[in-house]
Design a protein around this motif. Structure first.
Motif, PDB file in Angstrom:
ATOM      1  N   ALA A 166       0.786  -1.317   0.150  1.00 13.67           N
ATOM      2  CA  ALA A 166       0.022   0.052  -0.040  1.00 13.67           C
ATOM      3  C   ALA A 166       0.886   1.065  -0.067  1.00 13.67           C
ATOM      4  O   ALA A 166       1.944   1.253   0.723  1.00 13.67           O
ATOM      5  CB  ALA A 166      -0.791  -0.053   1.027  1.00 13.67           C
ATOM      6  N   ASP A 167       0.362   2.439  -0.737  1.00 17.69           N
ATOM      7  CA  ASP A 167       1.246   3.642  -0.916  1.00 17.69           C
ATOM      8  C   ASP A 167       0.992   4.275   0.640  1.00 17.69           C
ATOM      9  O   ASP A 167       0.091   4.382   1.272  1.00 17.69           O
ATOM     10  CB  ASP A 167       0.395   4.676  -1.655  1.00 17.69           C
ATOM     11  N   LEU A 168       2.332   4.819   1.136  1.00 17.79           N
ATOM     12  CA  LEU A 168       2.443   5.219   2.447  1.00 17.79           C
ATOM     13  C   LEU A 168       1.298   6.335   2.671  1.00 17.79           C
ATOM     14  O   LEU A 168       1.038   6.669   3.841  1.00 17.79           O
ATOM     15  CB  LEU A 168       3.849   5.769   2.582  1.00 17.79           C
ATOM     16  N   ARG A 169       1.144   7.210   1.819  1.00 21.03           N
ATOM     17  CA  ARG A 169       0.491   8.312   1.875  1.00 21.03           C
ATOM     18  C   ARG A 169      -1.101   8.001   1.969  1.00 21.03           C
ATOM     19  O   ARG A 169      -1.853   8.443   2.709  1.00 21.03           O
ATOM     20  CB  ARG A 169       0.448   9.404   0.477  1.00 21.03           C
ATOM     21  N   ALA A 170      -1.424   6.806   1.537  1.00 21.03           N
ATOM     22  CA  ALA A 170      -2.850   6.200   1.447  1.00 21.03           C
ATOM     23  C   ALA A 170      -3.055   5.932   2.958  1.00 21.03           C
ATOM     24  O   ALA A 170      -4.160   6.195   3.691  1.00 21.03           O
ATOM     25  CB  ALA A 170      -2.966   5.245   0.558  1.00 21.03           C
TER      26      ALA A 170
END
Length: 300
Positions: free
Chosen positions: A261-265
């Motif tokens: 998963a994208d860290l920003r998400a």
């Protein structure tokens, strides 16, 4: 200006300008209270808040270190002091910030305990669904893990903020900031069973009608109850770890990051103000990293 006046003004700033919770304001106040205590150690040379210098603050950190405080506690106090003098500077109560060049003690960043997916399944499997509270307790664990909620966010979760048809819930986090968080199928199913089949039979106290999780007396659950519930379930599952509701939040984030998963998400879902806080969840184990390189790197 004396310390009592300065602290009162700081509390107002934290409440109105930064919209912090009561607990956060109390934590900041305790930090500044310690500095105020240090300032009157010598009755003949009492230091007022606007007269504090960098040298005073360095002596203060030596003092709290000698009291036996851990580096992590010292770093937290320093953070409170920096916020206090930032406020003083903004209000033109001081000309320069004495804490600007103050360095925090070095701390080792402790990685949070996490549960494996198998361990989470084991915890859920030991819940006795034949008891009246069983389906509710299953929904609690499922929602904590599926949505990565803080324990206070769970206990304050409202029915009017559930959008299960589109698989989202609205959560009120720190500083009364709201965010939308996706909710998985297992948690949605457990929630619907609790809401539609059991909660409807409870005599709900006035003012609690919109709360998702209630006790048998019709009142919202306490944070302490959620802690004790997880301790008991962990023991029944034979898991020997120091488990709290936050462990499920850590596990939620870790499993997302491990899954790519994208860290920003993940930051958005956790409600972290800074991406730096979220970066702790990149502590993937060596075997996982090694297998990822072997699988995807062209020269592996």
């Amino acid at each position: 200006m004396n310390w009592q006046q300065a602290i009162k003004g700081f509390q107002t700033y934290l409440r109105l300008e930064r919209s912090l919770s009561v607990n956060s304001i109390e934590a900041y106040t305790r930090d500044i209270d310690k500095l105020a205590q240090f300032s009157v150690i010598d009755p003949e040379n009492v230091i007022q808040p606007e007269k504090v210098t960098l040298a005073h603050l360095r002596k203060f950190l030596i003092w709290v270190n000698e009291l036996g405080m851990l580096p992590t506690s010292q770093a937290r106090i320093l953070s409170g002091i920096k916020a206090f003098y930032k406020y003083m500077l903004m209000e033109d109560l001081i000309i320069s910030d004495p804490s600007e060049l103050l360095e925090a003690p070095k701390t080792q960043r402790k990685l949070p305990d996490t549960l494996s997916y198998d361990e989470i399944n084991r915890i859920i499997s030991v819940i006795d669904l034949s008891k009246p509270e069983g389906p509710r307790n299953k929904a609690i664990v499922e929602v904590l893990y599926s949505c990565g909620l803080r324990v206070s966010e769970l206990t304050e979760l409202k029915i009017s903020n559930l959008y299960l048809d589109i698989e989202f819930i609205k959560v009120t986090g720190k500083g009364d900031k709201e965010r939308l968080v996706p909710i998985g199928n297992a948690a949605t199913k457990a929630l619907k069973i609790w809401l539609d089949e059991l909660r409807v039979h409870i005599a709900i106290k006035k003012g609690e009608e919109d709360m998702v999780f209630l006790n048998r007396r019709g009142s919202r659950l306490s944070r302490v109850y959620i802690f004790m519930l997880l301790k008991d379930l962990t023991a029944l599952a034979g898991i020997h770890k120091n488990i709290s509701p936050h462990t499920l939040r850590h596990s939620f984030a870790t499993h997302l990051v491990e899954g790519g998963a994208d860290l920003r998400a993940v930051q958005e879902m956790l409600g972290h103000e800074s991406i730096t806080t979220t970066e702790i969840y990149t502590h993937l184990d060596r075997d996982y990293l090694k297998s990822t390189i072997n699988q995807y790197h062209p020269r592996s």
